[in-house]
Design an enzyme around this catalytic site. Structure first.
Site, PDB file in Angstrom:
ATOM      1  N   HIS A   1       6.117   3.196  -1.145  1.00 51.82           N
ATOM      2  CA  HIS A   1       4.934   3.564  -0.374  1.00 51.82           C
ATOM      3  C   HIS A   1       4.211   2.333   0.142  1.00 51.82           C
ATOM      4  CE1 HIS A   1       3.288   3.195  -4.541  1.00 51.82           C
ATOM      5  NE2 HIS A   1       2.236   2.686  -3.946  1.00 51.82           N
TER       6      HIS A   1
ATOM      7  N   GLU B   1       3.625  -4.191  -5.185  1.00 49.45           N
ATOM      8  CA  GLU B   1       3.790  -3.377  -6.387  1.00 49.45           C
ATOM      9  C   GLU B   1       5.286  -3.127  -6.558  1.00 49.45           C
ATOM     10  OE1 GLU B   1       2.092   0.564  -6.002  1.00 49.45           O
ATOM     11  OE2 GLU B   1       2.161   0.905  -8.166  1.00 49.45           O
TER      12      GLU B   1
END
Ligand code: CO
Length: 134
Positions: free
Chosen positions: A7, A130
């Site tokens: 994402h 991330e």
């Protein structure tokens, strides 16, 4: 080592407005807003055919995205999330490469109930990264 783009996270000052932009002008499929108090955010997931966008609004006093919004009052891209097969092996490799892993370096359970780590933006082209164990 990194796999799919899981994402892209965008911090926004007004989650309802941001959701309307994605659902309206951009014609995307969006989730209902969800409170994630343990992560200090309200989130809406935008489902795209090949990845997700996460719209994040600060939740609570200690929200980790509050300072970002203070610096970027109209919102902005906050981080990208790449999938890895083995987050411990990924962390150890990155540390050996001299990259800085944020926090205590131990994976935490992220917004998708999977272990995640964050990497220092200064080591990755100015972008907070991330890693999520897929
Ligand atoms: Co994320």
């Amino acid at each position: 080592m990194i796999g799919r783009l899981n994402h892209v996270a965008i911090v926004v000052p007004d989650l309802a407005k941001a959701t309307a932009v994605y659902a309206g002008a951009l014609g995307a499929k969006v989730s209902a807003p969800m409170a994630l108090p343990q992560h200090g955010v309200m989130v809406v997931f935008v489902e795209l055919p090949n990845t997700k966008i996460e719209l994040l609004e600060p939740l609570g006093e200690g929200s980790p995205v509050r300072a970002f919004l203070d610096r970027n009052p109209s919102g902005g891209m906050h981080h990208v999330c790449y999938e890895v097969d083995d987050i411990i092996a990924a962390r150890d490799r990155l540390k050996a490469e001299g990259a800085r892993v944020l926090g205590d370096g131990e994976p935490r359970i992220g917004a998708h109930d999977k272990p995640v780590l964050f990497l220092h933006p200064k080591d990755f082209c100015g972008t907070l990264v991330e890693l999520e164990q897929a």
